[in-house]
Design a protein around this motif. Structure first.
Motif, PDB file in Angstrom:
ATOM      1  N   PHE A  31       0.946  -1.297   0.107  1.00 43.90           N
ATOM      2  CA  PHE A  31       0.042   0.255   0.173  1.00 43.90           C
ATOM      3  C   PHE A  31       0.771   1.322   0.020  1.00 43.90           C
ATOM      4  CE2 PHE A  31      -3.087  -2.963   0.687  1.00 43.90           C
ATOM      5  CZ  PHE A  31      -4.430  -2.555   0.722  1.00 43.90           C
ATOM      6  N   LEU A  32       1.739   1.105   0.924  1.00 41.15           N
ATOM      7  CA  LEU A  32       2.515   2.426   0.992  1.00 41.15           C
ATOM      8  C   LEU A  32       3.498   2.506  -0.326  1.00 41.15           C
ATOM      9  CD1 LEU A  32       3.474   5.033   2.617  1.00 41.15           C
ATOM     10  CD2 LEU A  32       5.082   3.648   3.985  1.00 41.15           C
ATOM     11  N   ASP A  78      13.941 -10.066  -3.254  1.00 45.67           N
ATOM     12  CA  ASP A  78      13.734 -10.268  -1.719  1.00 45.67           C
ATOM     13  C   ASP A  78      14.871  -9.501  -1.045  1.00 45.67           C
ATOM     14  OD1 ASP A  78      13.755 -11.187   0.683  1.00 45.67           O
ATOM     15  OD2 ASP A  78      13.298 -13.239   0.329  1.00 45.67           O
ATOM     16  N   VAL A 105      10.797   0.726   1.733  1.00 50.18           N
ATOM     17  CA  VAL A 105       9.479   0.407   2.091  1.00 50.18           C
ATOM     18  C   VAL A 105       9.031  -1.086   2.753  1.00 50.18           C
ATOM     19  CG1 VAL A 105       6.893   0.777   1.523  1.00 50.18           C
ATOM     20  CG2 VAL A 105       8.730   2.323   0.428  1.00 50.18           C
ATOM     21  N   TYR A 172       8.516  -5.651  16.189  1.00 51.04           N
ATOM     22  CA  TYR A 172       8.202  -4.810  15.173  1.00 51.04           C
ATOM     23  C   TYR A 172       8.600  -3.390  15.802  1.00 51.04           C
ATOM     24  CZ  TYR A 172       6.064  -1.639  11.967  1.00 51.04           C
ATOM     25  OH  TYR A 172       5.599  -0.763  10.842  1.00 51.04           O
ATOM     26  N   PHE A 205      -1.583   3.099   9.666  1.00 47.56           N
ATOM     27  CA  PHE A 205      -2.527   2.971   8.485  1.00 47.56           C
ATOM     28  C   PHE A 205      -3.023   1.670   8.110  1.00 47.56           C
ATOM     29  CE2 PHE A 205       0.605   1.985   5.503  1.00 47.56           C
ATOM     30  CZ  PHE A 205       1.784   2.846   6.046  1.00 47.56           C
ATOM     31  N   THR A 207      -3.671  -1.491   6.370  1.00 47.10           N
ATOM     32  CA  THR A 207      -2.992  -2.301   5.397  1.00 47.10           C
ATOM     33  C   THR A 207      -2.963  -3.690   5.894  1.00 47.10           C
ATOM     34  OG1 THR A 207      -0.685  -2.292   5.861  1.00 47.10           O
ATOM     35  CG2 THR A 207      -1.436  -0.515   4.610  1.00 47.10           C
TER      36      THR A 207
HETATM   37  N1  LIG Z   1       0.539   0.325   7.767  1.00 42.54           N
HETATM   38  C1  LIG Z   1       1.142   1.027   8.969  1.00 42.54           C
HETATM   39  O1  LIG Z   1       0.349   1.234   9.873  1.00 42.54           O
HETATM   40  C2  LIG Z   1       2.699   1.247   9.107  1.00 42.54           C
HETATM   41  C3  LIG Z   1       2.813   2.239  10.083  1.00 42.54           C
HETATM   42  C4  LIG Z   1       4.200   2.711  10.183  1.00 42.54           C
HETATM   43  C5  LIG Z   1       5.133   2.270   9.301  1.00 42.54           C
HETATM   44  N2  LIG Z   1       4.748   1.194   8.384  1.00 42.54           N
HETATM   45  C6  LIG Z   1       5.916   0.453   7.425  1.00 42.54           C
HETATM   46  O2  LIG Z   1       5.540   1.059   6.153  1.00 42.54           O
HETATM   47  C7  LIG Z   1       5.857   0.133   5.163  1.00 42.54           C
HETATM   48  C8  LIG Z   1       5.042  -0.557   4.262  1.00 42.54           C
HETATM   49  O3  LIG Z   1       3.896  -1.158   4.884  1.00 42.54           O
HETATM   50  P1  LIG Z   1       2.506  -1.174   4.417  1.00 42.54           P
HETATM   51  O4  LIG Z   1       1.565  -0.940   5.637  1.00 42.54           O
HETATM   52  O5  LIG Z   1       2.136  -0.723   3.260  1.00 42.54           O
HETATM   53  O6  LIG Z   1       2.366  -2.799   4.050  1.00 42.54           O
HETATM   54  P2  LIG Z   1       2.130  -3.692   3.020  1.00 42.54           P
HETATM   55  O7  LIG Z   1       1.951  -5.157   3.409  1.00 42.54           O
HETATM   56  O8  LIG Z   1       0.963  -3.295   2.109  1.00 42.54           O
HETATM   57  O9  LIG Z   1       3.538  -3.433   2.417  1.00 42.54           O
HETATM   58  C9  LIG Z   1       4.846  -4.115   2.710  1.00 42.54           C
HETATM   59  C10 LIG Z   1       5.471  -4.680   1.571  1.00 42.54           C
HETATM   60  O10 LIG Z   1       6.676  -5.211   1.878  1.00 42.54           O
HETATM   61  C11 LIG Z   1       6.735  -6.368   0.903  1.00 42.54           C
HETATM   62  N3  LIG Z   1       7.906  -7.386   1.446  1.00 42.54           N
HETATM   63  C12 LIG Z   1       7.653  -7.942   2.721  1.00 42.54           C
HETATM   64  N4  LIG Z   1       8.976  -8.877   2.797  1.00 42.54           N
HETATM   65  C13 LIG Z   1       9.406  -8.499   1.885  1.00 42.54           C
HETATM   66  C14 LIG Z   1      10.945  -8.910   1.447  1.00 42.54           C
HETATM   67  N5  LIG Z   1      11.588  -9.950   2.129  1.00 42.54           N
HETATM   68  N6  LIG Z   1      11.365  -8.563   0.339  1.00 42.54           N
HETATM   69  C15 LIG Z   1      10.736  -7.641  -0.297  1.00 42.54           C
HETATM   70  N7  LIG Z   1       9.747  -7.059   0.127  1.00 42.54           N
HETATM   71  C16 LIG Z   1       9.097  -7.446   1.028  1.00 42.54           C
HETATM   72  C17 LIG Z   1       5.500  -7.208   1.051  1.00 42.54           C
HETATM   73  O11 LIG Z   1       5.190  -7.827  -0.046  1.00 42.54           O
HETATM   74  C18 LIG Z   1       4.616  -5.875   0.735  1.00 42.54           C
HETATM   75  O12 LIG Z   1       4.479  -5.392  -0.743  1.00 42.54           O
HETATM   76  C19 LIG Z   1       6.765  -1.083   6.238  1.00 42.54           C
HETATM   77  O13 LIG Z   1       8.048  -1.137   6.274  1.00 42.54           O
HETATM   78  C20 LIG Z   1       5.911  -0.673   7.306  1.00 42.54           C
HETATM   79  O14 LIG Z   1       6.719  -1.190   8.546  1.00 42.54           O
HETATM   80  C21 LIG Z   1       3.547   0.760   8.180  1.00 42.54           C
END
Ligand SMILES: NC(=O)c1ccc[n+]([C@@H]2O[C@H](COP(=O)([O-])OP(=O)(O)OC[C@H]3O[C@@H](n4cnc5c(N)ncnc54)[C@H](O)[C@@H]3O)[C@@H](O)[C@H]2O)c1
Length: 267
Positions: A31-32, A78, A105, A172, A205, A207
């Motif tokens: 998503f992000l 990866d 991300v 986390y 957020f 997701t």
């Molecule tokens: N959602 C939240 O509330 C939130 C808040 C703060 C920070 N974040 C951070 O934002 C980032 C994106 O999160 P999101 O909420 O969009 O989640 P998301 O699950 O939509 O996106 C995360 C992406 O990372 C990919 N991923 C996981 N393992 C991987 C690997 N080994 N190699 C490559 N890609 C890999 C997943 O396939 C996914 O597409 C993350 O780092 C998360 O920690 C999220």
């Protein structure tokens, strides 16, 4: 080093212009990642979306390309696998000739009470969030240094990287705390190469990563009660911060953790 000179009006107008820049976004099909790719391409950058599953990346790239602006392409990677991250940087250089911006991300979350956290689950979070972020930064930074190209590295931390939480964030939160410190460390080491390294720390957020929270009404309310703005973020809330840290506007900004959190860490 020569003293800087005041900006021309033309330079000021281009402070947020990314035309001709090449950016890699790891976790690009999430998503992000999708939101940030949309933002960067609309401001002119070409974006390499990377993640583990090519089909997901390709459909995200097609959606991003429909907006116009720079070009989005997909490369499988990866982030835990060193050779895979090497390949990501090499493929980007093959396609676009350079790497100007890396945004890390890719990440996962998992929650258990600290006293029950299975060590394998804990380690998996650390591997993807810490090792994966490190390798992504290291490989992009190495290319920039070896090719004498200043660049921008943006890590994705979290408000959970700066404060504890009762909701089981032993892996986390620990991993995001490491990402914050890694950002400060790399910014300090690489300032001499004119590589800006900064971190964006969003609040929650909704997701797949936060599904566990969304489905637990009590926990969800704990989260919301900690956000003075009174709502969760959406991924698009983060676009402006990423543009700023990717663009010339932030050329003298490095080693910062920029919260995008509705006032959470301020309160
Ligand atoms: N959602 C939240 O509330 C939130 C808040 C703060 C920070 N974040 C951070 O934002 C980032 C994106 O999160 P999101 O909420 O969009 O989640 P998301 O699950 O939509 O996106 C995360 C992406 O990372 C990919 N991923 C996981 N393992 C991987 C690997 N080994 N190699 C490559 N890609 C890999 C997943 O396939 C996914 O597409 C993350 O780092 C998360 O920690 C999220």
């Amino acid at each position: 080093m020569a003293d800087p000179v005041p900006f021309s009006p033309e330079q000021v107008k281009k402070l947020f212009d990314l035309t001709g820049k090449t950016a890699i976004i790891t976790g690009g099909a999430g998503f992000l990642g999708h939101s940030l790719a949309k933002g960067l391409t609309l401001y002119g950058a070409d974006v390499v979306l990377s993640g583990r599953t090519l089909a997901n990346l390709e459909s995200t790239a097609a959606e991003v390309n429909a907006f116009g602006g720079g070009k989005a392409v997909a490369v499988a990677c990866d982030v835990v696998d060193e050779a895979s991250v090497d390949n990501l940087v090499a493929k980007t250089v093959e396609m676009f000739g350079k790497v100007d911006i890396m945004i890390t991300v890719g990440g996962i979350a998992d929650r258990y009470p600290a006293e029950q956290f299975p060590i394998d689950a804990w380690q998996k979070v650390m591997d993807i969030n810490v090792r994966g972020t490190w390798l992504s930064c290291q490989k992009a930074g190495k290319w920039m240094i070896e090719n004498e190209k200043p660049g921008k590295i943006i890590t994705i931390g979290s408000v959970r990287g700066s404060a504890g939480h009762p909701g089981g964030y032993g892996a986390y939160g620990t991993s995001k705390g490491a990402v914050h410190l890694m950002t400060l460390q790399l910014a300090t080491e690489w300032a001499k190469y004119k590589i800006n390294v900064n971190c964006i720390a969003p609040c929650i957020f909704w997701t797949p990563l936060t599904k566990q929270v969304l489905e637990d009404e009590k926990l969800k309310q704990i989260f919301l009660s900690r956000i003075p703005w009174g709502r969760a973020a959406i991924p698009d809330d983060v676009i402006g911060a990423a543009l700023y840290l990717a663009a010339p506007a932030s050329d003298f900004v490095t080693g910062t953790i920029l919260p995008v959190d509705g006032g959470t860490v301020g309160g």
